[in-house]
Design an enzyme around this catalytic site. Structure first.
Site, PDB file in Angstrom:
ATOM      1  N   ASP A 210     -55.414 -15.705  -5.135  1.00  0.00           N
ATOM      2  CA  ASP A 210     -54.278 -16.365  -5.785  1.00  0.00           C
ATOM      3  C   ASP A 210     -54.729 -17.755  -6.232  1.00  0.00           C
ATOM      4  O   ASP A 210     -55.905 -17.976  -6.484  1.00  0.00           O
ATOM      5  CB  ASP A 210     -53.135 -16.459  -4.749  1.00  0.00           C
ATOM      6  CG  ASP A 210     -51.756 -16.492  -5.383  1.00  0.00           C
ATOM      7  OD1 ASP A 210     -51.410 -17.509  -6.008  1.00  0.00           O
ATOM      8  OD2 ASP A 210     -51.017 -15.485  -5.253  1.00  0.00           O
TER       9      ASP A 210
ATOM     10  N   VAL B 164     -53.991   1.212  -3.987  1.00  0.00           N
ATOM     11  CA  VAL B 164     -53.203   0.189  -4.669  1.00  0.00           C
ATOM     12  C   VAL B 164     -51.710   0.439  -4.468  1.00  0.00           C
ATOM     13  O   VAL B 164     -51.218   1.552  -4.697  1.00  0.00           O
ATOM     14  CB  VAL B 164     -53.522   0.134  -6.177  1.00  0.00           C
ATOM     15  CG1 VAL B 164     -52.663  -0.911  -6.872  1.00  0.00           C
ATOM     16  CG2 VAL B 164     -55.003  -0.161  -6.392  1.00  0.00           C
TER      17      VAL B 164
ATOM     18  N   PRO C 280     -48.454 -26.865   8.787  1.00  0.00           N
ATOM     19  CA  PRO C 280     -48.207 -26.625  10.219  1.00  0.00           C
ATOM     20  C   PRO C 280     -47.778 -25.204  10.554  1.00  0.00           C
ATOM     21  O   PRO C 280     -47.984 -24.755  11.683  1.00  0.00           O
ATOM     22  CB  PRO C 280     -47.106 -27.634  10.572  1.00  0.00           C
ATOM     23  CG  PRO C 280     -46.535 -28.083   9.263  1.00  0.00           C
ATOM     24  CD  PRO C 280     -47.648 -27.993   8.275  1.00  0.00           C
TER      25      PRO C 280
ATOM     26  N   ASP D  73     -63.483 -25.803  -1.192  1.00  0.00           N
ATOM     27  CA  ASP D  73     -62.133 -26.326  -0.918  1.00  0.00           C
ATOM     28  C   ASP D  73     -61.072 -25.392  -1.492  1.00  0.00           C
ATOM     29  O   ASP D  73     -60.784 -25.433  -2.696  1.00  0.00           O
ATOM     30  CB  ASP D  73     -61.982 -27.733  -1.496  1.00  0.00           C
ATOM     31  CG  ASP D  73     -62.979 -28.718  -0.904  1.00  0.00           C
ATOM     32  OD1 ASP D  73     -63.203 -28.641   0.329  1.00  0.00           O
ATOM     33  OD2 ASP D  73     -63.539 -29.533  -1.662  1.00  0.00           O
TER      34      ASP D  73
ATOM     35  N   ASN E  79     -43.564  -9.742 -13.931  1.00  0.00           N
ATOM     36  CA  ASN E  79     -42.252 -10.312 -14.235  1.00  0.00           C
ATOM     37  C   ASN E  79     -41.809 -10.114 -15.671  1.00  0.00           C
ATOM     38  O   ASN E  79     -41.047 -10.907 -16.221  1.00  0.00           O
ATOM     39  CB  ASN E  79     -42.239 -11.808 -13.906  1.00  0.00           C
ATOM     40  CG  ASN E  79     -42.458 -12.059 -12.430  1.00  0.00           C
ATOM     41  OD1 ASN E  79     -42.184 -11.215 -11.590  1.00  0.00           O
ATOM     42  ND2 ASN E  79     -42.968 -13.230 -12.107  1.00  0.00           N
TER      43      ASN E  79
ATOM     44  N   SER F 137     -44.146 -11.850  -7.440  1.00  0.00           N
ATOM     45  CA  SER F 137     -45.173 -12.495  -6.614  1.00  0.00           C
ATOM     46  C   SER F 137     -44.690 -12.702  -5.190  1.00  0.00           C
ATOM     47  O   SER F 137     -45.490 -12.776  -4.256  1.00  0.00           O
ATOM     48  CB  SER F 137     -45.562 -13.852  -7.203  1.00  0.00           C
ATOM     49  OG  SER F 137     -46.349 -13.715  -8.347  1.00  0.00           O
TER      50      SER F 137
ATOM     51  N   ASP G 247     -37.391 -19.560  14.305  1.00  0.00           N
ATOM     52  CA  ASP G 247     -37.805 -20.412  13.194  1.00  0.00           C
ATOM     53  C   ASP G 247     -36.580 -20.963  12.459  1.00  0.00           C
ATOM     54  O   ASP G 247     -35.611 -20.232  12.189  1.00  0.00           O
ATOM     55  CB  ASP G 247     -38.696 -19.610  12.238  1.00  0.00           C
ATOM     56  CG  ASP G 247     -39.914 -19.063  12.958  1.00  0.00           C
ATOM     57  OD1 ASP G 247     -40.959 -19.726  12.937  1.00  0.00           O
ATOM     58  OD2 ASP G 247     -39.800 -17.981  13.569  1.00  0.00           O
TER      59      ASP G 247
END
Length: 503
Positions: free
Chosen positions: A114, A297, A122, A162, A270, A346, A68
């Site tokens: 999220d 968790v 892609p 969506d 954060n 995150s 990659d």
């Protein structure tokens, strides 16, 4: 008689010729545990009939490196191969070694709760989860789950099918999804921790602030549980969000996910408005704090490429489970750039969610508690994380897959606190029951070994001494610096000196 029987003088040997007779006489000798490999080699080497003897060494495949394009920038996966990490420290999750074992499974699903995620990206589209019980274009609720045309998940924020609305609204979830499961070794952009996985998108965050309600978070978790009960092999939820107050309803939903066999991986958070990370043992942050009471968790702190706890990252010895890379993390984004670096807990959480996906692909029988326990017990202890989080270390994909605890390192002191009656030191490499604390080379009495600071490799990250006021005053004169060391008598190792003072 066969040479092994005479030379090794143990029962249960087995001899296998490794060469043709005309090419020499090399034999592979197997024997019972009465003799160690080292003893057998030494005994054989002393026999004049033996030209040489050596162990039957175990070999491993070379680390799997994907093609990659941006892999060289992904220090969190392989710092030694990173253009940006500079291999200052390990700091990565040992992904390349883990990929020698597995790159995931197309049968395993990770739910990304999220913002939405652009699953048509892609580098994500081949790994997008598709609801097998739904015809996405007929306007009907084919599977009768209450959601019409839920092809890839559901949008609880906008109350429609969506899961991707816009590049500005859904950047966060797209980035998180890529860290978990961008397609690996496809010659494009970045790679996920799991090359082969299916990504379910459940959007409940949105708007200019990227916020969402607890109610919608619960709906998303319940959607995942329902899919699991319907036969979808969804085993992991990634929750890169937090900041809310304690919610019994949210806790119950996460617990229900655990009961359904689903691991809940979340960001440690954060910090507050000041941009600095908080100790969430003292200043609670949810859902991360649920890791202290729910065994499915895993809450994740963020580290940088130097293995330092990120300045913005929350921590907590009882509330934050483990750490993972979270600074300058390259992944997929839904705008014209297609790939970009972002920082935050995150970004750390999906590294661990990806590790969990690899673990469950390799060993599906693992329970959520077993997954969590393995990740904690196989984490690599670091000085920056000592006593600050449950594992005192960084998650390792390779160690977790092989269920191998980190090696015991030499003792190192990272912090010291002196009160009127006691001394507390934190660090790594302390041995339970035997480490000695020295002040200017003199052993101090009353050392306490706290098993709650025990690590998976059998060491401790905290030692205390409570010798009383008189001894503290004598060994730590007010305003004068002294040198602390920790000595491990069983190994003969002593830590570097650590200068501290009582004021």
């Amino acid at each position: 008689q066969e040479i092994p029987e005479v030379v090794l003088n143990v029962r249960g040997e087995g001899v296998e010729r490794l060469t043709q007779r005309h090419s020499g006489n090399i034999n592979l000798v197997r024997f019972n545990p009465a003799l160690s490999v080292e003893q057998a080699v030494l005994r054989a080497q002393k026999d004049p009939r033996v030209e040489y003897a050596e162990p039957n060494y175990l070999l491993e495949a070379a680390n799997t490196i994907p093609n990659d394009v941006f892999f060289g920038a992904m220090w969190g996966l392989s710092n030694g191969d990173s253009l940006f990490g500079g291999a200052q420290t390990p700091a990565d999750i040992s992904a390349t070694r883990a990929w020698d074992i597995t790159t995931g499974s197309n049968d395993l699903v990770v739910a990304v709760i999220d913002t939405g995620a652009k699953l048509s990206h892609p580098d994500l589209s081949p790994n997008a989860w598709v609801n097998p019980r739904e015809d996405p274009n007929n306007g009907l609720d084919d599977d009768g789950n209450g959601f019409t045309d839920d092809k890839n998940g559901w949008n609880f924020y906008d109350k429609n099918k969506d899961v991707f609305q816009s590049a500005s609204d859904d950047l966060h979830g797209t980035h998180v999804a890529g860290t978990i499961g961008a397609v690996g070794n496809n010659g494009l952009g970045t790679t996920g921790v799991a090359w082969h996985v299916k990504l379910m998108s459940l959007k409940f965050l949105g708007g200019s602030k990227g916020s969402g309600s607890t109610g919608n978070a619960i709906k998303a978790i319940n959607y995942v549980i329902d899919q699991k009960n319907r036969g979808t092999n969804v085993r992991v939820i990634n929750a890169s969000w937090g900041g809310g107050s304690d919610s019994q309803a949210l806790r119950d939903a996460i617990a229900a996910a655990g009961n359904a066999g689903i691991v809940f991986v979340c960001a440690a958070g954060n910090g507050g408005d000041d941009g600095s990370g908080d100790d969430i043992d003292e200043i609670a942050d949810f859902p991360a704090d649920y890791s202290a009471s729910l065994d499915n968790v895993i809450s994740v702190a963020a580290i940088d490429s130097g293995d330092n706890l990120a300045g913005f990252s929350n921590f907590g010895h009882g509330s934050v489970t483990v750490a993972a890379p979270g600074v300058g993390i390259w992944s997929t984004v839904p705008d014209v750039r297609e790939y970009a670096p972002i920082s935050g807990t995150s970004m750390a959480s999906p590294h661990v969610a990806g590790i969990v996906a690899l673990m469950l692909s390799n060993k599906p029988s693992l329970t959520p508690k077993q997954v969590r326990d393995i990740i904690v017990s196989t984490a690599e202890p670091t000085t920056a994380l000592a006593s600050k989080i449950v594992a005192s270390g960084r998650a390792s994909a390779y160690n977790a897959l092989t269920e191998t605890p980190a090696a015991k390192g030499k003792p190192v002191i990272t912090r010291a606190s002196i009160s009127k009656k006691k001394l507390t030191i934190d660090g790594i490499g302390f041995l339970d029951g035997s480490s000695i604390i020295e002040v200017n080379g003199v052993a101090i009495s009353g050392v306490k070994y706290d098993s709650s600071y025990g690590l998976g490799n059998g060491t401790l990250s905290r030692l205390r001494s409570e010798p009383g006021k008189k001894t503290i005053k004598k060994m730590f004169p007010t305003g004068q610096f002294v040198n602390l060391t920790v000595f491990n008598p069983t190994t003969g190792e002593r830590s570097p000196q650590f200068a501290t003072a009582r004021f």
